[in-house]
Write an enzyme that holds these catalytic residues in place. Structure first.
Site, short mmCIF file in Angstrom:
data_model
loop_
_atom_site.label_atom_id
_atom_site.label_comp_id
_atom_site.label_asym_id
_atom_site.label_seq_id
_atom_site.Cartn_x
_atom_site.Cartn_y
_atom_site.Cartn_z
N LYS A 1 20.60 71.83 41.30
CA LYS A 1 22.04 71.75 40.98
C LYS A 1 22.53 70.32 40.77
O LYS A 1 23.43 70.08 39.95
CB LYS A 1 22.90 72.44 42.04
CG LYS A 1 22.61 72.08 43.50
CD LYS A 1 21.59 72.98 44.10
CE LYS A 1 20.91 72.32 45.27
NZ LYS A 1 20.84 73.12 46.44
N VAL B 1 22.84 77.90 41.61
CA VAL B 1 24.13 78.30 42.21
C VAL B 1 23.95 79.62 42.95
O VAL B 1 23.53 80.62 42.36
CB VAL B 1 25.24 78.48 41.14
CG1 VAL B 1 26.56 78.88 41.79
CG2 VAL B 1 25.42 77.22 40.31
N GLY C 1 21.82 80.55 45.31
CA GLY C 1 20.46 80.96 45.72
C GLY C 1 20.02 82.23 45.00
O GLY C 1 19.88 82.26 43.78
N LYS D 1 27.62 72.72 42.46
CA LYS D 1 27.57 74.13 42.07
C LYS D 1 28.89 74.54 41.39
O LYS D 1 28.88 75.29 40.40
CB LYS D 1 27.30 75.00 43.30
CG LYS D 1 25.89 74.80 43.84
CD LYS D 1 25.72 75.36 45.24
CE LYS D 1 24.30 75.21 45.75
NZ LYS D 1 24.15 75.48 47.18
N GLY E 1 17.38 79.36 51.14
CA GLY E 1 16.14 79.90 51.71
C GLY E 1 15.08 80.05 50.64
O GLY E 1 15.39 80.25 49.46
N1 HSE Z 1 21.19 73.28 50.68
C1 HSE Z 1 21.63 74.36 49.89
C2 HSE Z 1 22.47 75.30 50.74
C3 HSE Z 1 20.45 75.08 49.32
O1 HSE Z 1 22.43 75.16 51.96
O2 HSE Z 1 23.16 76.15 50.21
C4 HSE Z 1 20.78 76.11 48.27
O3 HSE Z 1 21.37 75.52 47.14
#
Ligand code: HSE
Length: 323
Positions: free
Chosen positions: A105, A132, A134, A205, A302
């Site tokens: 991102k 965006v 996950g 994002k 994750g």
């Molecule tokens: N570090 C990010 C989060 C990872 O915790 O959402 C996923 O984009």
């Protein structure tokens, strides 16, 4: 059977999750696509890292051009994170006729036009679903099934790490540092978690979402951003006493004279659907002028949820190029 060769840039947490997603579901992916997908080369320094997948040592290289310019590779998956050298590597891959998939991102938000223009100029596909939300297929939905809409508003919980921290502080009364460490151990946080807790990851994002939803480029640094480092246990207890929760919310909405956007911790009433989005889950609300309100919900961070989104993009491209 046609074989699609894939080069992977970076085999950390998400790289391993992507590799594992392919290994775990290889049979079904092969049956569905009629294609053999193979990760043939991996750019990664840390060859010795313990990963619960089987990778043969000769798949690894430390020479970027060995992957980016390999004439046998069709698709490059970029999972290095950070703006550079990730952006330059993606551009080189495109210039060498390779389709590109990324979860990065920071790089997409910083260089949106450069990357999308390069993909067009080189007649290759560029996909970034995992950047965006996950595992939530939000970008795909916005750019396919929802194309008939004009949007009024996006509202989202877009960071798994901070949502995990706020949830555990509220539910278990655990201190911030303690829960942040746990989120890092679970592989939710960025290499430098400052990007998570200061809200910059969410700004990246939101910038990508604004490009797709409102067709307007708002660089992340122009989005007023406040993270969760200023949220105290007292704030969380007060929110609970008032029947709600503190959530880190990204907002973008049309106003009479343009767009309004920001990222900040917000009091969310207990009866609002976003109040029920806990731990590493993310949710994105959109309001379209035809479809009305929609909410997308799922794991926003994750290894496997993100690996699922990365592989979804790879499979879509593999199908398109095999036609
Ligand atoms: N570090 C990010 C989060 C990872 O915790 O959402 C996923 O984009």
């Amino acid at each position: 059977m046609k074989k699609i060769n894939i080069g992977l840039l970076g085999m950390g947490n998400i790289g391993t999750g992507t590799y594992k997603t392919l290994e775990m579901n290889r049979k079904q992916i092969t049956e569905n696509t009629g294609l053999e997908l193979a990760i043939t080369k991996i750019l990664e320094k840390d060859v010795a890292r313990k990963r619960d997948v089987t990778v043969s040592p000769e798949q690894f290289t430390q020479e970027p051009d060995a992957v980016l310019r390999d004439p046998g590779i069709d698709i490059i998956i970029e999972l290095l994170g950070g703006i550079e050298p990730a952006t330059s590597f993606m551009l080189t891959a495109m210039e060498n006729g390779k389709h590109v998939v990324t979860a990065n991102k920071a790089a997409v938000a910083a260089n949106y036009e450069k990357l999308t223009d390069a993909a067009k100029a080189n007649h290759v596909l560029f996909r970034f679903e995992a950047s965006v939300g996950g595992g939530i297929p939000i970008l795909n939905a916005l750019t396919t099934a929802l194309l008939a809409n004009e949007y009024e508003e996006i509202l989202g919980i877009l960071n798994g790490t901070t949502n995990y921290i706020l949830t555990k502080m509220a539910e278990d009364g655990r201190p911030y540092e303690d829960v942040l460490r746990e989120a890092q151990e679970k592989g939710f946080a960025e290499a430098d978690p400052t990007a998570d807790v200061e809200g910059h990851d969410v700004a990246n994002k939101l910038s990508i979402l604004i490009s797709l939803v409102f067709g307007k480029r708002v660089p992340p640094q122009e989005i007023p951003t406040e993270g969760i480092t200023g949220v105290t246990m007292r704030d969380i207890e007060k929110a609970a006493a008032d029947g709600g929760k503190i959530k880190l919310i990204a907002t973008a909405r049309r106003t009479g004279d343009g767009l309004e956007y920001h990222v900040k911790p917000v009091f969310v009433r207990g009866d609002h659907p976003l109040a029920g989005v806990n731990n590493e889950f993310n949710a994105i609300f959109v309001k379209g002028n035809a479809v009305d309100q929609l909410m997308f919900y799922g794991k926003g961070a994750g290894a496997l949820p993100t690996g699922s989104a990365v592989m979804g993009d790879v499979i879509e491209i593999a199908r398109a190029i095999a036609k």
